[in-house]
Design a protein around this motif. Sequence first.
Motif, PDB file in Angstrom:
ATOM      1  N   ALA A   1    -115.553  58.355  11.491  1.00 46.27           N
ATOM      2  CA  ALA A   1    -115.687  57.021  10.904  1.00 46.27           C
ATOM      3  C   ALA A   1    -116.986  56.368  11.373  1.00 46.27           C
ATOM      4  O   ALA A   1    -117.613  56.801  12.344  1.00 46.27           O
ATOM      5  N   GLY A   2    -117.360  55.332  10.679  1.00 43.18           N
ATOM      6  CA  GLY A   2    -118.573  54.605  11.037  1.00 43.18           C
ATOM      7  C   GLY A   2    -118.755  53.418  10.119  1.00 43.18           C
ATOM      8  O   GLY A   2    -117.827  53.002   9.415  1.00 43.18           O
ATOM      9  N   SER A   3    -119.952  52.881  10.112  1.00 41.03           N
ATOM     10  CA  SER A   3    -120.264  51.699   9.320  1.00 41.03           C
ATOM     11  C   SER A   3    -120.946  52.079   8.019  1.00 41.03           C
ATOM     12  O   SER A   3    -121.873  52.891   8.000  1.00 41.03           O
ATOM     13  N   ALA A   4    -120.485  51.463   6.929  1.00 36.40           N
ATOM     14  CA  ALA A   4    -121.128  51.686   5.645  1.00 36.40           C
ATOM     15  C   ALA A   4    -122.529  51.078   5.626  1.00 36.40           C
ATOM     16  O   ALA A   4    -123.414  51.580   4.943  1.00 36.40           O
ATOM     17  N   GLU A   5    -122.703  50.009   6.379  1.00 38.93           N
ATOM     18  CA  GLU A   5    -124.003  49.365   6.465  1.00 38.93           C
ATOM     19  C   GLU A   5    -124.336  49.126   7.937  1.00 38.93           C
ATOM     20  O   GLU A   5    -123.474  48.799   8.747  1.00 38.93           O
ATOM     21  N   MET A   6    -125.599  49.275   8.281  1.00 40.10           N
ATOM     22  CA  MET A   6    -126.050  49.252   9.659  1.00 40.10           C
ATOM     23  C   MET A   6    -125.748  47.922  10.364  1.00 40.10           C
ATOM     24  O   MET A   6    -126.008  46.851   9.806  1.00 40.10           O
ATOM     25  N   PRO A   7    -125.220  47.972  11.605  1.00 44.27           N
ATOM     26  CA  PRO A   7    -125.173  46.771  12.453  1.00 44.27           C
ATOM     27  C   PRO A   7    -126.606  46.430  12.885  1.00 44.27           C
ATOM     28  O   PRO A   7    -127.068  46.784  13.961  1.00 44.27           O
ATOM     29  N   SER A   8    -127.336  45.748  12.005  1.00 48.15           N
ATOM     30  CA  SER A   8    -128.800  45.752  12.048  1.00 48.15           C
ATOM     31  C   SER A   8    -129.427  44.886  13.128  1.00 48.15           C
ATOM     32  O   SER A   8    -130.602  45.076  13.452  1.00 48.15           O
ATOM     33  N   ALA A   9    -128.683  43.946  13.713  1.00 44.46           N
ATOM     34  CA  ALA A   9    -129.288  43.104  14.742  1.00 44.46           C
ATOM     35  C   ALA A   9    -129.760  43.912  15.936  1.00 44.46           C
ATOM     36  O   ALA A   9    -130.699  43.519  16.635  1.00 44.46           O
ATOM     37  N   ALA A  10    -129.120  45.061  16.178  1.00 41.31           N
ATOM     38  CA  ALA A  10    -129.484  45.894  17.330  1.00 41.31           C
ATOM     39  C   ALA A  10    -130.621  46.850  17.026  1.00 41.31           C
ATOM     40  O   ALA A  10    -131.083  47.562  17.925  1.00 41.31           O
ATOM     41  N   ARG A  11    -131.087  46.875  15.795  1.00 43.57           N
ATOM     42  CA  ARG A  11    -132.086  47.872  15.428  1.00 43.57           C
ATOM     43  C   ARG A  11    -133.377  47.788  16.245  1.00 43.57           C
ATOM     44  O   ARG A  11    -133.971  48.815  16.582  1.00 43.57           O
ATOM     45  N   PRO A  12    -133.883  46.600  16.619  1.00 41.40           N
ATOM     46  CA  PRO A  12    -135.148  46.561  17.362  1.00 41.40           C
ATOM     47  C   PRO A  12    -135.068  47.072  18.800  1.00 41.40           C
ATOM     48  O   PRO A  12    -136.110  47.296  19.432  1.00 41.40           O
TER      49      PRO A  12
END
Length: 351
Positions: free
Chosen positions: A183-194
Amino acid sequence: MSVLEALRVPEELSARVPAEQRGSGRDDVRLMVSRGTDVTHHAFRELPGLLRAGDVLVVNTSPTLAAAVTGRLGRETVVVHFSTCGDDGRWSVEVRDPDGRGSTRPRPGGPAGAVVRLPGGAQLVLEEPLSPGSGRLWWASVSVGVPGLLAGYGRPIRYRYTERDQPVAAYQTVFARPSRDGAGSAEMPSAARPFTAGTVAELVSRGVQFAPVRLHTGVASVEAHEPPYPERFEVPAATAWLVGAARAAGGRIVAVGTTAVRALESAAGEDGVVRPASGWTDLVVTPRRGVRAVDGLLTGLHEPEASHLLMLEAVAGREALGRAYAEALRRQYLWHEFGDVHLLLPEEGPH
């Protein structure tokens, strides 16, 4: 009319490619910091100096799935977005039409019994709407294991404001950890990307601690800006203990992303105490509900219609949020998952 209600984000402020393709690395983005109505501007690499020893960053460890797969519905080519795996093994999915720009556009859901032919001989059968009145997301059964299907034929979900498809690695954060069940996320938990390994090491060296949670994000509706549907989450016992100990010692709990807020607040009682928890959450954080366990938030910049803005208002207040977004427009910050980020801290700030 408030600043947020009047907000219009120009198309040119959409981040079209990842930061490392615009500059020197993932952390080559700007960081706006709000302390009450005071707004300052920084590079993301300055984050360690803006926090203090004893603070805790709560991070989502959910990996991003290659959740978009091209298939055939009758004679039509469609794109299936796999959202969330249910307890019965079915998946909630969204079926979209290719729009000729390498992206997709929404289409009516269903009908029940419709069969989508997928690569490798797999079939998907649409069974029923996810909830009454929902035409977008449907429960579907799939003839093969979905993790294997996505690994072999999927690509990350992207929307038309981005320039082109990116490899799934571009959508993984440094905190992502594979799930045993795929399982995982369909869309990125993007705040942590940097965040990079170097940023994490410097934060730890300054006494900032990290607390993992997990929330598998489903498919967002960029057109309708609906509140999130129920999503799977987990707050481990070690995280619950660390958050409680840090707050008792005067540390601040700063969530990295709205998904981390949603997970942590789902495990917080009315007394503000975070306890181990897992399962499904349908929590929507609003100013009326408020936040119980979170003192600050690191997040991206959200569209004016997005339900996430209610959460930001719960953390910082409407006046502070309006001031920050006016500054973001004036300074031409970049929006969306590959864009710049915003740190909301309590008014007293670090000392």
